[in-house]
Enzyme design. Sequence first.
Site, short mmCIF file in Angstrom:
data_model
loop_
_atom_site.label_atom_id
_atom_site.label_comp_id
_atom_site.label_asym_id
_atom_site.label_seq_id
_atom_site.Cartn_x
_atom_site.Cartn_y
_atom_site.Cartn_z
N ASP A 1 0.83 -1.21 0.00
CA ASP A 1 0.00 0.00 0.00
C ASP A 1 0.87 1.26 0.00
OD1 ASP A 1 -2.35 1.39 -0.04
OD2 ASP A 1 -2.73 1.24 2.11
N HIS B 1 2.52 3.31 -8.99
CA HIS B 1 2.37 1.88 -9.28
C HIS B 1 3.59 1.37 -10.06
CE1 HIS B 1 -1.54 2.04 -7.60
NE2 HIS B 1 -2.13 2.65 -8.61
N LEU C 1 10.99 -20.85 -4.55
CA LEU C 1 10.03 -19.95 -3.90
C LEU C 1 8.72 -20.03 -4.67
CD1 LEU C 1 9.37 -17.40 -2.03
CD2 LEU C 1 10.11 -16.02 -3.98
C1 FPP Z 1 -1.86 0.05 -3.45
O1 FPP Z 1 -1.41 1.39 -3.37
C2 FPP Z 1 -1.29 -0.63 -4.61
C3 FPP Z 1 -2.00 -1.26 -5.59
C4 FPP Z 1 -3.46 -1.32 -5.62
C5 FPP Z 1 -1.33 -1.87 -6.76
C6 FPP Z 1 -0.07 -2.64 -6.50
C7 FPP Z 1 0.68 -2.80 -7.78
C8 FPP Z 1 2.01 -2.79 -7.91
C9 FPP Z 1 2.94 -2.66 -6.79
C10 FPP Z 1 2.63 -2.87 -9.26
C11 FPP Z 1 2.82 -4.16 -9.92
C12 FPP Z 1 2.79 -5.39 -9.15
C13 FPP Z 1 2.84 -6.63 -9.64
C14 FPP Z 1 2.84 -7.78 -8.72
C15 FPP Z 1 2.90 -6.93 -11.08
P1 FPP Z 1 -2.50 2.55 -3.42
O2 FPP Z 1 -2.70 2.93 -4.84
O3 FPP Z 1 -3.74 2.13 -2.71
O4 FPP Z 1 -1.77 3.70 -2.65
P2 FPP Z 1 -2.44 4.85 -1.76
O5 FPP Z 1 -2.98 4.18 -0.53
O6 FPP Z 1 -1.28 5.73 -1.46
O7 FPP Z 1 -3.49 5.51 -2.58
#
Ligand code: FPP
Length: 255
Positions: free
Chosen positions: A23, A40, A134
């Site tokens: 997050d 992201h 893994l």
């Molecule tokens: C949450 O941060 C993150 C996500 C919903 C997406 C996670 C994706 C990645 C790390 C990229 C690619 C990953 C893979 C495994 C291919 P948020 O957007 O909720 O952040 P915020 O709380 O600051 O708004």
Amino acid sequence: MSSSTKSTANALTMPRHVAIIMDGNGRWAKLKGKLRTFGHKAGVEAVRASVRYARENNIQALTLFAFSSENWKRPEEEVGVLMDLFTLVLKSEVKRLNKNGVRLQVVGDTARFGDKLVSLINKAEKLTEHNSELVLNIAANYGGRWDIVNACQQLAAKVKQGELSAQDIDETLFDQHTSLHGLPEVDLLIRTGGDHRISNFLLWQMAYAELFFSSELWPDFDEHVFHQAVLDFSSRQRRFGLTGEQIESEEVAPC
Ligand code: FPP
């Protein structure tokens, strides 16, 4: 990896299965005056670091929450960028994962993804299915409640077909019908981004997980933060319903 983050077998109790709620991408990007999607993209490097740490420290399974059942409600453009990013990452990382002995599994209701992404997922899973360094689970269109309902539906169908009777259903059988069947249950949950909640992640599998909350935003997550979480895990007494005295006397093995 630096020697300060590489554990030795006797020094630490390592978790067998670590789950991570990644997050903070959006806030990380906003702090830099950029669009959320920039966060992201930056988060992919932290994914690489977490896989590296898990592999080098003999963690058996790492489960990353990449896209929840609820994330479809985000702005269309952000959902589109996330889908493109998953596609890109699958294309660019799978060879390396395979070379490093990582088995990739995508868990969740993947039927909702486009054909191109589903086909890439299937190919990646097939290519890496015999790897054993893994198990990397990417939870995508995943929800803990969905997982439980899905297991119930499979069991109900078997009861209806006469393959099972309702009395045969116990925790072991139920577990065998969930997404992460065959893997150790989650020992350690890490959540970055400062919030202290589970957000419908692995509800069944985290029954006895130790929880570690970090204020780091996901793109800043690295081997050092992972190691802090492992050190914290290693210092905890896991009692599984027993008393501290029972655990210390080692007379009763925790289940
Ligand atoms: C949450 O941060 C993150 C996500 C919903 C997406 C996670 C994706 C990645 C790390 C990229 C690619 C990953 C893979 C495994 C291919 P948020 O957007 O909720 O952040 P915020 O709380 O600051 O708004």
